[in-house]
Design an enzyme around this catalytic site. Structure first.
Site, PDB file in Angstrom:
ATOM      1  N   GLY A 245      -6.532   3.768  -9.175  1.00 51.42           N
ATOM      2  CA  GLY A 245      -7.685   3.470 -10.031  1.00 51.42           C
ATOM      3  C   GLY A 245      -8.650   2.445  -9.451  1.00 51.42           C
ATOM      4  N   ASP A 248     -12.101   4.010  -9.116  1.00 56.05           N
ATOM      5  CA  ASP A 248     -12.729   4.259 -10.424  1.00 56.05           C
ATOM      6  C   ASP A 248     -13.210   2.937 -11.027  1.00 56.05           C
ATOM      7  OD1 ASP A 248     -11.676   6.839  -9.968  1.00 56.05           O
ATOM      8  OD2 ASP A 248      -9.763   6.136 -10.763  1.00 56.05           O
TER       9      ASP A 248
HETATM   10  P1  ATP Z   1      -8.606   5.495  -5.787  1.00 52.06           P
HETATM   11  O1  ATP Z   1      -8.880   6.907  -5.347  1.00 52.06           O
HETATM   12  O2  ATP Z   1      -7.168   5.065  -5.651  1.00 52.06           O
HETATM   13  O3  ATP Z   1      -9.157   5.158  -7.122  1.00 52.06           O
HETATM   14  P2  ATP Z   1     -10.470   4.844  -3.626  1.00 52.06           P
HETATM   15  O4  ATP Z   1      -9.802   5.279  -2.368  1.00 52.06           O
HETATM   16  O5  ATP Z   1     -11.592   5.665  -4.161  1.00 52.06           O
HETATM   17  O6  ATP Z   1      -9.383   4.533  -4.751  1.00 52.06           O
HETATM   18  P3  ATP Z   1     -10.537   2.176  -2.554  1.00 52.06           P
HETATM   19  O7  ATP Z   1     -11.436   2.085  -1.384  1.00 52.06           O
HETATM   20  O8  ATP Z   1      -9.065   2.163  -2.357  1.00 52.06           O
HETATM   21  O9  ATP Z   1     -11.049   3.386  -3.449  1.00 52.06           O
HETATM   22  O10 ATP Z   1     -10.849   0.949  -3.514  1.00 52.06           O
HETATM   23  C1  ATP Z   1     -12.072   0.817  -4.207  1.00 52.06           C
HETATM   24  C2  ATP Z   1     -12.578  -0.588  -4.128  1.00 52.06           C
HETATM   25  O11 ATP Z   1     -11.634  -1.487  -4.749  1.00 52.06           O
HETATM   26  C3  ATP Z   1     -12.762  -1.113  -2.712  1.00 52.06           C
HETATM   27  O12 ATP Z   1     -14.024  -0.712  -2.201  1.00 52.06           O
HETATM   28  C4  ATP Z   1     -12.662  -2.616  -2.948  1.00 52.06           C
HETATM   29  O13 ATP Z   1     -13.867  -3.097  -3.483  1.00 52.06           O
HETATM   30  C5  ATP Z   1     -11.570  -2.701  -4.023  1.00 52.06           C
HETATM   31  N1  ATP Z   1     -10.222  -2.809  -3.453  1.00 52.06           N
HETATM   32  C6  ATP Z   1      -9.345  -1.806  -3.215  1.00 52.06           C
HETATM   33  N2  ATP Z   1      -8.198  -2.270  -2.670  1.00 52.06           N
HETATM   34  C7  ATP Z   1      -8.338  -3.604  -2.580  1.00 52.06           C
HETATM   35  C8  ATP Z   1      -7.501  -4.670  -2.105  1.00 52.06           C
HETATM   36  N3  ATP Z   1      -6.277  -4.440  -1.621  1.00 52.06           N
HETATM   37  N4  ATP Z   1      -7.978  -5.925  -2.165  1.00 52.06           N
HETATM   38  C9  ATP Z   1      -9.213  -6.174  -2.651  1.00 52.06           C
HETATM   39  N5  ATP Z   1     -10.053  -5.225  -3.105  1.00 52.06           N
HETATM   40  C10 ATP Z   1      -9.632  -3.951  -3.073  1.00 52.06           C
END
Ligand code: ATP
Length: 309
Positions: A245, A248
């Protein structure tokens, strides 16, 4: 508009779980799941008015999901209960340490059609967002026209592709890219959309197609492209316990500022903040449900205090 289903998160699975082996999990949590619903929940929890359109089964899981959305004040008059015998969708999440296996049993979400979408209600909003277009199989042919109609009626629009395991975005994605104002995706999705292995090249290619491209980069933060100019935001250092999430929640944080016509830098920073908040608790909405925790986290990390409503 999007999918509304429950997440069944299993615990106590060995980190090196081999393929095709039966295993008993030591515990589980059943909670509100699905990309669109997590976004809607977290956006509303932060204080933006949200109306949600989806399709569920006439069952206890669907009621649980609706109750969770209702708790944060979302208008659920656009949620249709299926009468065809389909149940509410469930996503099984196996939290392995190095990777995460996600299995979706779509149920009623595959049945949502244009007859379930109240265009006038959507058009009464300021902004229209749709996630996971590939999950809306029946609605797929009508999606470009929904985006077009929203633009005609003066709304800004955004799309989060979410990963399509079967790569069936097909022509509809290309078409929606020519209409939507904002595109959210992560780096893996970006590479798939562009059909290029190199992230930078993929970014430049996709950025040329949409007015505003926002790429989520996990713990490294995120970046936005507009008019050939790139803006980056570094990830916030947090104790990350669960990535489900995060993307999202990022969208929710970004849109929370976007509908307030905040500068792009603030939208990006708030998305980054909301994504970081999300990973500090298990499940996509837990960190946002706990109002005291959420507000304390947001206030502690937010530089541009003036934008907090
Ligand atoms: P999901 O599909 O699991 O919802 P996603 O792959 O679309 O996620 P991510 O890039 O994993 O999205 O995460 C979205 C945002 O959340 C990142 O751009 C960042 O701003 C924040 N984020 C994610 N993981 C971390 C972390 N370990 N520490 C700090 N911020 C994070």
């Amino acid at each position: 508009v999007g999918e509304l289903n429950a997440d069944l998160i299993l615990y106590g699975i060995p980190r090196d779980l081999p393929e095709e082996r039966e295993i008993l999990a030591s515990g589980f949590t059943m909670t509100l799941g699905s990309s669109s619903a997590i976004l809607a929940h977290n956006l509303s929890a932060m204080g933006t008015r949200v109306s949600f359109t989806s399709r569920i089964g006439p069952d206890a899981l669907g009621e649980m999901c609706c109750r969770r959305l209702h708790e944060v004040g979302i208008d659920l008059s656009g949620v249709v209960r299926s009468t065809t015998g389909s149940s509410t969708g469930v996503t099984l999440i196996l939290p392995l340490t190095d990777t995460r296996r996600i299995l979706t049993y779509p149920g009623a979400m595959f049945e949502m059609g244009i007859e379930d979408v109240d265009i006038d209600r959507l058009a009464s909003a300021r902004h229209f967002h749709m996630s996971s277009i590939f999950l809306h199989r029946k609605l797929t042919p009508d999606i470009p026209e929904i985006f077009r109609e929203m633009k005609r009626r003066g709304l800004s629009t955004s799309l989060d592709t979410n990963d399509d395991p079967e790569n069936k975005w097909a022509g509809v994605l290309e078409e929606v890219l020519t209409i939507t104002d904002l595109l959210f995706c992560n780096e893996e999705e970006l590479i798939k959309i562009a059909g290029k292995d190199d992230v930078e090249a993929a970014m430049a290619q996709v950025a040329a197609k949409v007015p505003l491209l926002i790429v989520k980069r996990g713990s490294r933060g995120a970046c936005a492209w507009r008019n050939g100019k790139r803006i980056d935001v570094d990830g916030i250092r947090v104790n990350a316990v669960d990535p489900v999430g995060a993307g999202d929640s990022f969208d929710a944080g970004f849109l929370h500022q976007w509908v307030r016509q905040a500068p792009l830098e603030s939208c990006l920073a708030y998305g980054n903040l909301a994504g970081a908040l999300s990973v500090t608790r298990s499940g996509g909405t837990e960190a946002f449900r706990d109002a005291a925790y959420r507000e304390q986290f947001l206030a502690a990390h937010w530089r541009d205090k003036a934008l907090i409503p």
